[in-house]
Design a protein around this motif. Structure first.
Motif, mmCIF file in Angstrom:
data_model
loop_
_atom_site.group_PDB
_atom_site.id
_atom_site.type_symbol
_atom_site.label_atom_id
_atom_site.label_comp_id
_atom_site.label_asym_id
_atom_site.label_seq_id
_atom_site.Cartn_x
_atom_site.Cartn_y
_atom_site.Cartn_z
ATOM 1 N N TRP A 1 -20.581 -24.794 -22.532
ATOM 2 C CA TRP A 1 -19.455 -25.016 -23.435
ATOM 3 C C TRP A 1 -18.550 -26.118 -22.880
ATOM 4 N N ALA B 1 -15.856 -28.649 -24.930
ATOM 5 C CA ALA B 1 -14.478 -28.830 -24.453
ATOM 6 C C ALA B 1 -14.090 -30.304 -24.471
ATOM 7 N N ARG B 2 -12.797 -30.552 -24.599
ATOM 8 C CA ARG B 2 -12.292 -31.922 -24.514
ATOM 9 C C ARG B 2 -12.621 -32.474 -23.131
ATOM 10 N N ASN C 1 -9.389 -24.775 -19.651
ATOM 11 C CA ASN C 1 -10.550 -24.676 -20.522
ATOM 12 C C ASN C 1 -11.175 -23.295 -20.481
ATOM 13 N N THR D 1 -9.188 -21.301 -22.892
ATOM 14 C CA THR D 1 -9.574 -21.667 -24.261
ATOM 15 C C THR D 1 -10.897 -21.005 -24.624
ATOM 16 N N TYR D 2 -11.880 -21.124 -23.735
ATOM 17 C CA TYR D 2 -13.191 -20.510 -23.953
ATOM 18 C C TYR D 2 -13.064 -18.992 -24.117
ATOM 19 N N ARG E 1 -7.850 -23.989 -29.501
ATOM 20 C CA ARG E 1 -8.723 -24.879 -30.257
ATOM 21 C C ARG E 1 -9.286 -25.947 -29.328
ATOM 22 N N ILE E 2 -10.299 -26.569 -29.828
ATOM 23 C CA ILE E 2 -10.932 -27.638 -29.051
ATOM 24 C C ILE E 2 -10.860 -28.944 -29.790
#
Length: 142
Positions: A58, A63-64, A122, A125-126, A141-142
């Motif tokens: 991911w 991810a950014r 991250n 986020t994940y 959000r991504i």
């Protein structure tokens, strides 16, 4: 050497201070290499280890990219999410103790560097997207 080790095992977030790595290494021996993300920097003497199936893929694909967010942006978000994470660890009757097992020792007065903040941000986020959790008023959000 002062060291902070971050271990994420299926939503298990462990951050501890210490000078030995033997305990974390014995845990790592049973984990497939593709499920481990490790960053260490001897200059700042901190290390982050993330173990969760799917997170590495991911991070690399969804991810950014590094550099997208500033370090100060991620530090601000990480502080907020760490506080909420620790609150949930302390309320196992209200929040799933299988998701929130251990507290995170994240000191806002320490500069952990970009890589550590990037991985922690991250992971949060994940975690929120994967387990349908909200650790802050910000929508993950991504």
């Amino acid at each position: 050497m002062k060291q902070i080790t971050y271990i994420f095992i299926l939503a298990l977030l462990l951050i501890s201070c210490g000078t030995t790595q033997s305990n974390s290494n014995s845990t790592l021996s049973d984990v497939p290499e593709e499920d481990i993300v490790r960053i260490s920097n001897d200059d700042i003497e901190y290390e982050i280890i993330i173990i969760e199936p799917g997170f590495n893929a991911w991070l690399a694909s969804i991810a950014r990219p590094e550099g997208y967010y500033s370090q100060s942006y991620m530090e601000t978000r990480n502080r907020i999410m760490v506080i909420e994470w620790n609150n949930r660890v302390n309320q196992p009757q209200r929040y799933d103790p299988n998701l929130y097992e251990l507290q995170i020792d994240y000191n806002q007065n320490i500069d952990y560097g970009y890589d550590v903040n990037y991985k922690l941000f991250n992971y949060f986020t994940y975690f929120q997207l994967t387990y349908n959790q909200r650790l802050s008023s910000f929508v993950p959000r991504i």
